[in-house]
Design a protein around this motif. Structure first.
Motif, PDB file in Angstrom:
ATOM      1  N   GLN A  18      37.592  42.623  35.547  1.00 63.69           N
ATOM      2  CA  GLN A  18      38.873  42.847  36.193  1.00 63.69           C
ATOM      3  C   GLN A  18      39.418  41.478  36.566  1.00 63.69           C
ATOM      4  OE1 GLN A  18      38.239  45.298  39.608  1.00 63.69           O
ATOM      5  NE2 GLN A  18      37.955  47.158  38.410  1.00 63.69           N
ATOM      6  N   ILE A  19      40.697  41.282  36.386  1.00 62.94           N
ATOM      7  CA  ILE A  19      41.340  40.054  36.845  1.00 62.94           C
ATOM      8  C   ILE A  19      41.890  40.374  38.225  1.00 62.94           C
ATOM      9  CG2 ILE A  19      43.129  38.348  36.402  1.00 62.94           C
ATOM     10  CD1 ILE A  19      42.895  39.156  33.423  1.00 62.94           C
ATOM     11  N   VAL A  20      41.422  39.630  39.230  1.00 63.76           N
ATOM     12  CA  VAL A  20      41.754  39.946  40.611  1.00 63.76           C
ATOM     13  C   VAL A  20      42.289  38.717  41.333  1.00 63.76           C
ATOM     14  CG1 VAL A  20      40.066  41.807  40.805  1.00 63.76           C
ATOM     15  CG2 VAL A  20      39.392  39.495  41.392  1.00 63.76           C
ATOM     16  N   ALA A  21      43.091  38.976  42.354  1.00 64.03           N
ATOM     17  CA  ALA A  21      43.503  37.942  43.297  1.00 64.03           C
ATOM     18  C   ALA A  21      42.523  38.037  44.461  1.00 64.03           C
ATOM     19  CB  ALA A  21      44.926  38.180  43.771  1.00 64.03           C
ATOM     20  N   ILE A  22      41.847  36.924  44.759  1.00 62.97           N
ATOM     21  CA  ILE A  22      40.769  36.947  45.739  1.00 62.97           C
ATOM     22  C   ILE A  22      40.724  35.619  46.483  1.00 62.97           C
ATOM     23  CG2 ILE A  22      39.026  36.133  44.118  1.00 62.97           C
ATOM     24  CD1 ILE A  22      37.110  38.240  45.316  1.00 62.97           C
ATOM     25  N   ASP A  23      40.244  35.657  47.710  1.00 64.80           N
ATOM     26  CA  ASP A  23      40.081  34.441  48.499  1.00 64.80           C
ATOM     27  C   ASP A  23      38.955  33.606  47.891  1.00 64.80           C
ATOM     28  OD1 ASP A  23      40.258  32.555  50.496  1.00 64.80           O
ATOM     29  OD2 ASP A  23      39.225  33.754  52.000  1.00 64.80           O
ATOM     30  N   VAL A  24      39.111  32.286  47.865  1.00 64.13           N
ATOM     31  CA  VAL A  24      38.129  31.418  47.214  1.00 64.13           C
ATOM     32  C   VAL A  24      36.767  31.470  47.892  1.00 64.13           C
ATOM     33  CG1 VAL A  24      39.797  29.822  46.248  1.00 64.13           C
ATOM     34  CG2 VAL A  24      38.879  29.389  48.503  1.00 64.13           C
ATOM     35  N   ARG A  25      36.716  31.842  49.155  1.00 64.14           N
ATOM     36  CA  ARG A  25      35.441  31.877  49.869  1.00 64.14           C
ATOM     37  C   ARG A  25      34.661  33.157  49.610  1.00 64.14           C
ATOM     38  NH1 ARG A  25      38.475  30.529  55.330  1.00 64.14           N
ATOM     39  NH2 ARG A  25      39.786  32.017  54.280  1.00 64.14           N
ATOM     40  N   SER A  26      35.278  34.135  48.954  1.00 63.51           N
ATOM     41  CA  SER A  26      34.613  35.403  48.667  1.00 63.51           C
ATOM     42  C   SER A  26      33.696  35.266  47.455  1.00 63.51           C
ATOM     43  CB  SER A  26      35.644  36.493  48.370  1.00 63.51           C
ATOM     44  OG  SER A  26      36.455  36.713  49.484  1.00 63.51           O
ATOM     45  N   PRO A  27      32.596  36.032  47.427  1.00 65.53           N
ATOM     46  CA  PRO A  27      31.739  36.008  46.240  1.00 65.53           C
ATOM     47  C   PRO A  27      32.433  36.672  45.052  1.00 65.53           C
ATOM     48  CG  PRO A  27      30.958  37.636  47.810  1.00 65.53           C
ATOM     49  CD  PRO A  27      32.068  36.887  48.480  1.00 65.53           C
ATOM     50  N   ARG A  28      31.872  36.480  43.867  1.00 62.72           N
ATOM     51  CA  ARG A  28      32.486  37.001  42.645  1.00 62.72           C
ATOM     52  C   ARG A  28      32.699  38.509  42.713  1.00 62.72           C
ATOM     53  NH1 ARG A  28      29.042  36.967  37.266  1.00 62.72           N
ATOM     54  NH2 ARG A  28      28.066  38.641  38.426  1.00 62.72           N
ATOM     55  N   GLU A  29      31.745  39.222  43.282  1.00 60.34           N
ATOM     56  CA  GLU A  29      31.845  40.677  43.370  1.00 60.34           C
ATOM     57  C   GLU A  29      32.406  41.132  44.713  1.00 60.34           C
ATOM     58  OE1 GLU A  29      31.352  42.059  40.557  1.00 60.34           O
ATOM     59  OE2 GLU A  29      30.420  40.281  39.708  1.00 60.34           O
ATOM     60  N   GLY A  30      32.989  40.215  45.481  1.00 60.37           N
ATOM     61  CA  GLY A  30      33.518  40.544  46.798  1.00 60.37           C
ATOM     62  C   GLY A  30      34.792  41.368  46.735  1.00 60.37           C
ATOM     63  N   LEU A  54      52.768  37.140  38.595  1.00 61.16           N
ATOM     64  CA  LEU A  54      53.831  36.190  38.931  1.00 61.16           C
ATOM     65  C   LEU A  54      54.029  36.085  40.439  1.00 61.16           C
ATOM     66  CD1 LEU A  54      56.455  36.953  36.154  1.00 61.16           C
ATOM     67  CD2 LEU A  54      54.907  35.005  36.314  1.00 61.16           C
ATOM     68  N   TYR A  55      53.866  37.192  41.154  1.00 56.44           N
ATOM     69  CA  TYR A  55      53.981  37.168  42.610  1.00 56.44           C
ATOM     70  C   TYR A  55      52.935  36.230  43.215  1.00 56.44           C
ATOM     71  CZ  TYR A  55      53.416  38.630  47.449  1.00 56.44           C
ATOM     72  OH  TYR A  55      53.286  38.633  48.818  1.00 56.44           O
ATOM     73  N   PHE A  56      51.680  36.377  42.787  1.00 55.82           N
ATOM     74  CA  PHE A  56      50.626  35.539  43.352  1.00 55.82           C
ATOM     75  C   PHE A  56      50.769  34.081  42.921  1.00 55.82           C
ATOM     76  CE2 PHE A  56      48.419  39.606  44.093  1.00 55.82           C
ATOM     77  CZ  PHE A  56      48.094  39.416  45.427  1.00 55.82           C
ATOM     78  N   LEU A  57      51.231  33.835  41.702  1.00 64.15           N
ATOM     79  CA  LEU A  57      51.455  32.455  41.270  1.00 64.15           C
ATOM     80  C   LEU A  57      52.581  31.808  42.072  1.00 64.15           C
ATOM     81  CD1 LEU A  57      51.058  32.767  37.401  1.00 64.15           C
ATOM     82  CD2 LEU A  57      49.452  31.740  39.018  1.00 64.15           C
ATOM     83  N   GLU A  58      53.618  32.583  42.405  1.00 63.61           N
ATOM     84  CA  GLU A  58      54.706  32.065  43.239  1.00 63.61           C
ATOM     85  C   GLU A  58      54.210  31.702  44.630  1.00 63.61           C
ATOM     86  OE1 GLU A  58      57.735  35.026  43.346  1.00 63.61           O
ATOM     87  OE2 GLU A  58      58.450  34.588  41.324  1.00 63.61           O
ATOM     88  N   LYS A  59      53.246  32.460  45.134  1.00 62.62           N
ATOM     89  CA  LYS A  59      52.703  32.216  46.469  1.00 62.62           C
ATOM     90  C   LYS A  59      51.674  31.092  46.484  1.00 62.62           C
ATOM     91  CE  LYS A  59      55.069  35.403  48.412  1.00 62.62           C
ATOM     92  NZ  LYS A  59      56.179  35.056  49.272  1.00 62.62           N
ATOM     93  N   GLY A  60      51.369  30.506  45.315  1.00 66.91           N
ATOM     94  CA  GLY A  60      50.475  29.359  45.274  1.00 66.91           C
ATOM     95  C   GLY A  60      49.068  29.650  44.803  1.00 66.91           C
ATOM     96  N   ALA A  61      48.812  30.830  44.287  1.00 69.18           N
ATOM     97  CA  ALA A  61      47.479  31.151  43.783  1.00 69.18           C
ATOM     98  C   ALA A  61      47.176  30.303  42.550  1.00 69.18           C
ATOM     99  CB  ALA A  61      47.386  32.629  43.432  1.00 69.18           C
ATOM    100  N   GLN A  62      45.927  29.889  42.415  1.00 68.23           N
ATOM    101  CA  GLN A  62      45.495  29.080  41.282  1.00 68.23           C
ATOM    102  C   GLN A  62      44.600  29.918  40.377  1.00 68.23           C
ATOM    103  OE1 GLN A  62      46.333  25.782  40.638  1.00 68.23           O
ATOM    104  NE2 GLN A  62      47.806  26.200  42.264  1.00 68.23           N
ATOM    105  N   PRO A  63      44.901  30.012  39.080  1.00 63.70           N
ATOM    106  CA  PRO A  63      44.016  30.741  38.173  1.00 63.70           C
ATOM    107  C   PRO A  63      42.813  29.882  37.793  1.00 63.70           C
ATOM    108  CG  PRO A  63      45.919  29.940  36.988  1.00 63.70           C
ATOM    109  CD  PRO A  63      46.132  29.586  38.431  1.00 63.70           C
ATOM    110  N   THR A  64      41.675  30.530  37.565  1.00 60.38           N
ATOM    111  CA  THR A  64      40.509  29.809  37.067  1.00 60.38           C
ATOM    112  C   THR A  64      40.750  29.465  35.600  1.00 60.38           C
ATOM    113  OG1 THR A  64      39.401  31.854  36.451  1.00 60.38           O
ATOM    114  CG2 THR A  64      38.936  30.979  38.657  1.00 60.38           C
ATOM    115  N   GLY A  65      39.868  28.686  35.025  1.00 59.29           N
ATOM    116  CA  GLY A  65      40.044  28.253  33.643  1.00 59.29           C
ATOM    117  C   GLY A  65      40.147  29.395  32.654  1.00 59.29           C
ATOM    118  N   THR A  66      39.258  30.368  32.772  1.00 56.44           N
ATOM    119  CA  THR A  66      39.268  31.498  31.846  1.00 56.44           C
ATOM    120  C   THR A  66      40.512  32.354  32.032  1.00 56.44           C
ATOM    121  OG1 THR A  66      36.859  31.520  31.932  1.00 56.44           O
ATOM    122  CG2 THR A  66      37.931  33.456  31.010  1.00 56.44           C
TER     123      THR A  66
END
Length: 88
Positions: A18-30, A54-66
């Motif tokens: 699943q592609i999810v928006a998640i806090d960076v401090r959360s574990p992968r399965e969090g 697009l909403y999360f990218l506008e708010k400053g979310a960073q995608p991982t490499g994959t």
């Protein structure tokens, strides 16, 4: 900080993500803030909620490499407006 990253699902030797928006401090399965897409590497299928991404990218979310590669393949990076910062 929020990241768009993959969350592993499925069974042994048959992973789907699943592609999810998640806090960076959360574990992968969090617990995710929101599910924004689905990726099956075996069947090479993707299902993306473009509006949410697009909403999360506008708010400053960073995608991982994959996730960044998946978004480029789906040509979502071209949908960003010129005044928005593009991801690396």
């Amino acid at each position: 900080m929020i990241k768009l990253r993959l969350k592993r699902c499925g069974r042994k030797q048959r992973a789907v993500y699943q592609i999810v928006a998640i806090d960076v401090r959360s574990p992968r399965e969090g617990k995710a803030l929101r599910k924004v897409g689905f990726y099956d590497p075996i069947k090479n299928q993707t299902d993306l909620n473009v509006r949410a991404i697009l909403y999360f990218l506008e708010k400053g979310a960073q995608p991982t490499g994959t996730v960044q590669d998946i978004l480029k393949k789906a040509e979502i990076d071209k949908e960003l407006r010129p005044n928005q910062t593009k991801f690396n």
